[in-house]
Design an enzyme around this catalytic site. Structure first.
Site: not given
Ligand code: PSU
Ligand code: MN
Length: 307
Positions: A27, A161
């Site tokens: 990405e 995260k």
């Protein structure tokens, strides 16, 4: 115009896809909105070298000049890394960016879309988006999760995260039928940390095992992708409780400043980086390299199975 008129695939990648060779999508949001310039330039090249060293072909994606780019030149990688007037493009933004010729960095969701259009099945990133803490109020749930529910691409990541609500993220993925596989781990990894406290139902010992599971799902014609949780290497892992303190502070700051919508994730990432004085950045690089390596091995195994 049809879909393929908007796709711009480099000749090397096009050839590899045609011949059933392993290709790994990468990405560009991680470059434009997840890392500082110029360190991201070195990263962008190194991650591609790692894919090649494993015998696969890297395909970094972006939206440039009204095209969905699959494979970027050195100049194009530079544009994404400098990130001047480069937006963050998720599924809802794609048509606007193409039609208006704006330059956009692709998120996990958009990279999956483009990979599927091109015929690429394996994708390596750092961490996926997910259900944000407090989503019960804000409804902030990353479009990455719907993409995983619908698009046939396996995403190798270091989990997510813990600024997200990892428990709710896993619940959401379960509801939408997305398998979450641990690569040599029993727990969903928490990006900088090897463990999150959230147990996974499936642990794979080898990349070949993951390739076989992916092939089986797609042979069945089941829509949607996979999350492959690949923990950060020991030597770069950070302490969970220390990270938690930093994340709570970053979340408070975001609330104070009224940050919302697509700006939330980049805001939190940049503040976490500042508050950990770059230690987290070194870990971020290493976990992404580690994911590129695992994704490449999976792509190689999948290509063997599909021969
Ligand atoms: N998480 C990270 N680093 C990132 C991202 C997420 O640790 O760079 C990026 C990815 O591109 C992901 C996107 O797809 O943020 C999710 O954004 P949002 O939460 O706005 O959907
Ligand atoms: Mn969001």
């Amino acid at each position: 115009m049809t879909q393929k008129d908007y796709l711009s695939i480099t000749p090397e990648i096009e050839q590899a896809i045609k011949e059933g060779k392993p290709v790994v999508a990468l990405e560009s949001t991680i470059l434009s909105h997840g890392m500082p310039f110029p360190q991201n330039v070195e990263f962008a090249h190194k991650v591609e070298e790692i894919v090649r060293a494993e015998g696969a072909i890297p395909a970094t994606t972006a939206i440039i000049g009204g095209k969905l780019k699959v494979g970027l030149t050195s100049e194009e990688l530079d544009i994404m890394c400098k990130a001047e007037n480069v937006g963050k493009v998720s599924r809802r933004d794609v048509a606007v960016y193409l039609a208006t010729g704006k330059t956009g960095a692709t998120t996990v969701a958009t990279t999956m879309m483009i990979a599927e259009m091109a015929g690429i099945k394996i994708f390596a990133t750092g961490g996926i988006g997910g259900v944000h803490r407090g989503a019960q109020e804000t409804m902030d749930i990353s479009a990455d999760l719907q993409e995983l529910a619908n698009t046939k691409v396996a995403v190798v990541c270091a989990g997510a995260k813990s600024l997200l609500d990892l428990g709710l993220t896993l619940e959401y993925l379960e509801t939408f039928g997305v398998p979450v596989l641990g690569l040599r781990t029993d727990e969903f990894p928490a990006f900088y940390c090897k463990t999150s406290g959230f147990k996974l139902d499936y642990r794979a010992e080898t990349e070949a095992e993951i390739a076989k599971i992916a092939k089986t799902k797609w042979d069945l014609g089941l829509k949607g992708g996979f999350v492959i949780g690949n923990p950060i290497p020991d030597e770069y892992a950070l302490d969970y409780d220390e990270m938690e303190k930093v994340i709570v502070k970053a979340l408070e700051l975001a609330k104070e400043q009224g940050i919302h919508g697509k700006d939330t994730t980049p805001f939190l990432l940049s503040h976490i980086k500042d508050m950990t004085e770059g230690v987290s950045f070194a870990s971020n690089l290493q976990l992404a390299y580690n994911n590129a390596k695992a994704a490449s091995k999976i792509a190689v195994e999948l290509a063997k199975l599909e021969k």
